[in-house]
Design a protein around this motif. Sequence first.
Motif, PDB file in Angstrom:
ATOM      1  N   MET A   1      39.080  44.490  42.328  1.00  0.00           N
ATOM      2  CA  MET A   1      39.984  44.395  41.180  1.00  0.00           C
ATOM      3  C   MET A   1      41.191  43.505  41.472  1.00  0.00           C
ATOM      4  O   MET A   1      41.720  42.864  40.597  1.00  0.00           O
ATOM      5  N   VAL A   4      41.160  39.841  40.260  1.00  0.00           N
ATOM      6  CA  VAL A   4      41.013  39.491  38.841  1.00  0.00           C
ATOM      7  C   VAL A   4      42.328  38.927  38.316  1.00  0.00           C
ATOM      8  O   VAL A   4      43.296  39.673  38.142  1.00  0.00           O
ATOM      9  N   TYR A   6      44.973  36.921  35.551  1.00  0.00           N
ATOM     10  CA  TYR A   6      45.180  36.882  34.107  1.00  0.00           C
ATOM     11  C   TYR A   6      44.357  35.738  33.506  1.00  0.00           C
ATOM     12  O   TYR A   6      44.109  34.719  34.153  1.00  0.00           O
ATOM     13  N   ASN A 113      49.077  44.438  40.346  1.00  0.00           N
ATOM     14  CA  ASN A 113      48.172  45.574  40.156  1.00  0.00           C
ATOM     15  C   ASN A 113      48.761  46.845  40.752  1.00  0.00           C
ATOM     16  O   ASN A 113      49.619  46.796  41.637  1.00  0.00           O
ATOM     17  N   GLU A 118      45.404  52.802  38.810  1.00  0.00           N
ATOM     18  CA  GLU A 118      44.354  51.931  38.282  1.00  0.00           C
ATOM     19  C   GLU A 118      44.866  51.056  37.134  1.00  0.00           C
ATOM     20  O   GLU A 118      44.298  51.000  36.037  1.00  0.00           O
ATOM     21  N   PHE A 120      45.370  47.338  36.180  1.00  0.00           N
ATOM     22  CA  PHE A 120      44.955  45.982  36.522  1.00  0.00           C
ATOM     23  C   PHE A 120      45.186  45.085  35.308  1.00  0.00           C
ATOM     24  O   PHE A 120      44.289  44.927  34.460  1.00  0.00           O
ATOM     25  N   GLY A 122      45.348  41.890  34.840  1.00  0.00           N
ATOM     26  CA  GLY A 122      44.439  40.758  34.678  1.00  0.00           C
ATOM     27  C   GLY A 122      43.147  41.175  33.999  1.00  0.00           C
ATOM     28  O   GLY A 122      42.626  40.479  33.126  1.00  0.00           O
ATOM     29  N   LEU A 123      42.644  42.334  34.388  1.00  0.00           N
ATOM     30  CA  LEU A 123      41.425  42.858  33.779  1.00  0.00           C
ATOM     31  C   LEU A 123      41.654  43.229  32.311  1.00  0.00           C
ATOM     32  O   LEU A 123      40.797  43.003  31.448  1.00  0.00           O
ATOM     33  N   ARG A 126      41.599  40.064  30.238  1.00  0.00           N
ATOM     34  CA  ARG A 126      40.232  39.565  30.061  1.00  0.00           C
ATOM     35  C   ARG A 126      39.480  40.383  29.019  1.00  0.00           C
ATOM     36  O   ARG A 126      38.694  39.855  28.226  1.00  0.00           O
ATOM     37  N   THR A 127      39.696  41.696  29.029  1.00  0.00           N
ATOM     38  CA  THR A 127      39.039  42.561  28.046  1.00  0.00           C
ATOM     39  C   THR A 127      39.466  42.204  26.635  1.00  0.00           C
ATOM     40  O   THR A 127      38.627  42.110  25.718  1.00  0.00           O
ATOM     41  N   LYS A 130      37.957  38.813  25.524  1.00  0.00           N
ATOM     42  CA  LYS A 130      36.548  38.960  25.125  1.00  0.00           C
ATOM     43  C   LYS A 130      36.436  39.573  23.737  1.00  0.00           C
ATOM     44  O   LYS A 130      35.592  39.169  22.927  1.00  0.00           O
TER      45      LYS A 130
END
Length: 417
Positions: A1, A4, A6, A113, A118, A120, A122-123, A126-127, A130
Amino acid sequence: MSSVPYVEDFFVVNRWILRCAGLWRPETKNKTIQLLYTGYATGIFLFVNVFFTFTEFLSLIYTYNNEYDLIKNVSFALTHLMGAVKVIFFYFQGNNLIKIMTTLESAELHYENSFEREFFPGLISRTYKKEGIKYTLLFFMLAHATLISSYIPPTIAALQYEEGNPRKTLPEKLPYYSWMPFRCATSTTYLIALGYQAIPMFSYAYSIVGMDTLFMNIMNCIGMNLDIIQGAFATLRERSVEKTTGPLLTPDGLYNSQDLKIILNQEMKKVCRHLQTVYKVCEDLENIHTFLTLSQTTATLFILCSCLYLVSTTPASSKQFLAEIVYMIAMGFQLILYCWFGNEVTLKADNMPFYIWQCDWITADSEFKRAMIFTMVRAKRPLRLTAGKFAPLTLGTFIAIIKASYSFYTVIKNTSD
């Protein structure tokens, strides 16, 4: 993680669609490409958004005697008028929208992070990207499905046309209503007329989808920032501890150490500034877009009403029935994009005080607690994106418009009966 990063280009799909619509210049410095694009954009604007939109309303002269044709003519003309309005809106307000997009993507709003909670970011980015791409492409496909379902049956009929054969005749009408500079009496002229009409129709699709999904994705990016801010508040202490090399508490164990106190206050100020930036962006977006949103929601109310009427009066076995259904779904989807993502912004903003409360403030100093309390007080004020500053973009508004459309439809239906 931890690897990952941004996302770097949150609005990439929106830019490409707007570029096809003649609204977003290529980044290249090649003068020839820029000149060609200027000619393309100018031609699209004059032919599609000025001339062709005018001819759609001009065709009302030929349809006012037939209730079905008139309602369909007005429905599509209104849809395309809104497309032309959005193009003009982008010419005047495009730079302000780009500033908002740049602000929301700023690297100054990034965080580290937190593995303990938990978190994150950057994750998360990305979510959300998408999700924005998914709904952008879905609306893009619905718009094209509307056009394709309207053009395929008459195109096949024109290709199969045989003079004197009663089973293979030319369609009586073109898929959409507009003034034509020539008659469509033969297979060749009918196919030319289809092409003549298809060019502006697909241009409208790019400009409408591009502008609507850009607004949707800006709200989506605001929601992403609010989500990250919530995590940043909740993990504020954990991330600050990671930056501290000395002791965490004073010798009596009641307060944070001097080093940790400084870092905590810096982190609190950063997250508070981030939240203030999002509030300012929402205010700017509201001031820029609210009356265009009002125009679109009002137009959608009438268009959905007319769609219900057209679907109810079109035989289910006819080729036109599918086109009317797809068009109605596309218009409903357009409205829910506005309301769903506006609703998400409101919900995330309403939950902000709960995340501020989780920032482990017991051992913090008075400066930290004061900033925390002031931010909680500000966060309790509702954050709303509206249509015309009186109808919030929420799911409740979506339901209200659907109900109003159905009510108007029943009035028209009963009157016509």
